[in-house]
Design an enzyme around this catalytic site. Structure first.
Site, PDB file in Angstrom:
ATOM      1  N   PRO A  61       0.819  -1.221   0.000  1.00 40.34           N
ATOM      2  CA  PRO A  61       0.000   0.000   0.000  1.00 40.34           C
ATOM      3  C   PRO A  61       0.845   1.259   0.000  1.00 40.34           C
ATOM      4  O   PRO A  61       0.806   2.055   0.914  1.00 40.34           O
ATOM      5  CB  PRO A  61      -0.825  -0.141   1.280  1.00 40.34           C
ATOM      6  CG  PRO A  61      -0.012  -1.016   2.180  1.00 40.34           C
ATOM      7  CD  PRO A  61       0.836  -1.889   1.303  1.00 40.34           C
ATOM      8  N   CYS A  62       1.605   1.440  -1.027  1.00 47.24           N
ATOM      9  CA  CYS A  62       2.462   2.628  -1.077  1.00 47.24           C
ATOM     10  C   CYS A  62       1.595   3.873  -1.093  1.00 47.24           C
ATOM     11  O   CYS A  62       2.011   4.938  -0.700  1.00 47.24           O
ATOM     12  CB  CYS A  62       3.336   2.574  -2.319  1.00 47.24           C
ATOM     13  SG  CYS A  62       2.392   2.249  -3.798  1.00 47.24           S
ATOM     14  N   HIS A  63       0.362   3.737  -1.545  1.00 49.15           N
ATOM     15  CA  HIS A  63      -0.506   4.920  -1.578  1.00 49.15           C
ATOM     16  C   HIS A  63      -0.950   5.298  -0.172  1.00 49.15           C
ATOM     17  O   HIS A  63      -1.501   6.360   0.046  1.00 49.15           O
ATOM     18  CB  HIS A  63      -1.696   4.635  -2.477  1.00 49.15           C
ATOM     19  CG  HIS A  63      -2.528   3.518  -1.986  1.00 49.15           C
ATOM     20  ND1 HIS A  63      -2.362   2.216  -2.414  1.00 49.15           N
ATOM     21  CD2 HIS A  63      -3.519   3.506  -1.068  1.00 49.15           C
ATOM     22  CE1 HIS A  63      -3.255   1.466  -1.782  1.00 49.15           C
ATOM     23  NE2 HIS A  63      -3.955   2.211  -0.956  1.00 49.15           N
TER      24      HIS A  63
END
Length: 96
Positions: A61-63
């Site tokens: 989940p880099c976002h």
DNA sequence: AAGTAAGAAATTT
DNA sequence: AAATTTCTTACTT
């Protein structure tokens, strides 16, 4: 065409992904927060690099990782994409 | 193997 | 607000 192969995760990335994956869905964390988990708050930049080289962006989940000042920070793909993803999780971005 | 360059930030003054 | 600091990875020599 010296393309970079060995997109394998480096020892440091492995550590970063472990922390990022730990972030509960619907919540956002800052690069500094992740860096602090690694043991050094100044690793923020290195963390961003690790996320940029993210081998599994669908899994990592880099976002969910945003800047410390509330800004979205950066995103390899379209910036609006990140905002949409966060909104989809119920995250309200106060700053743009 | 060593050195150089760039990178999606944070911190300090 | 501006400048500086910090760590890692990638490419080049």
């Amino acid at each position: 065409m010296t393309r970079r192969r060995w997109e394998q995760s480096t020892p440091f990335e492995e550590r970063v992904y472990a922390v990022v994956r730990r972030i509960p869905r619907g919540q956002t964390r800052s690069y500094g927060w992740v860096a602090r988990q690694l043991g050094n708050p100044r690793l923020a930049r290195a963390v961003g690099q690790a996320l940029h080289r993210n081998p599994d962006m669908r899994r990592t989940p880099c976002h969910r990782v945003v800047a410390a000042d509330g800004s979205l920070g950066g995103y390899a793909l379209a910036p609006g994409r990140k905002r949409a993803l966060l909104r989809s999780e119920g995250v309200v971005v106060l700053k743009i």
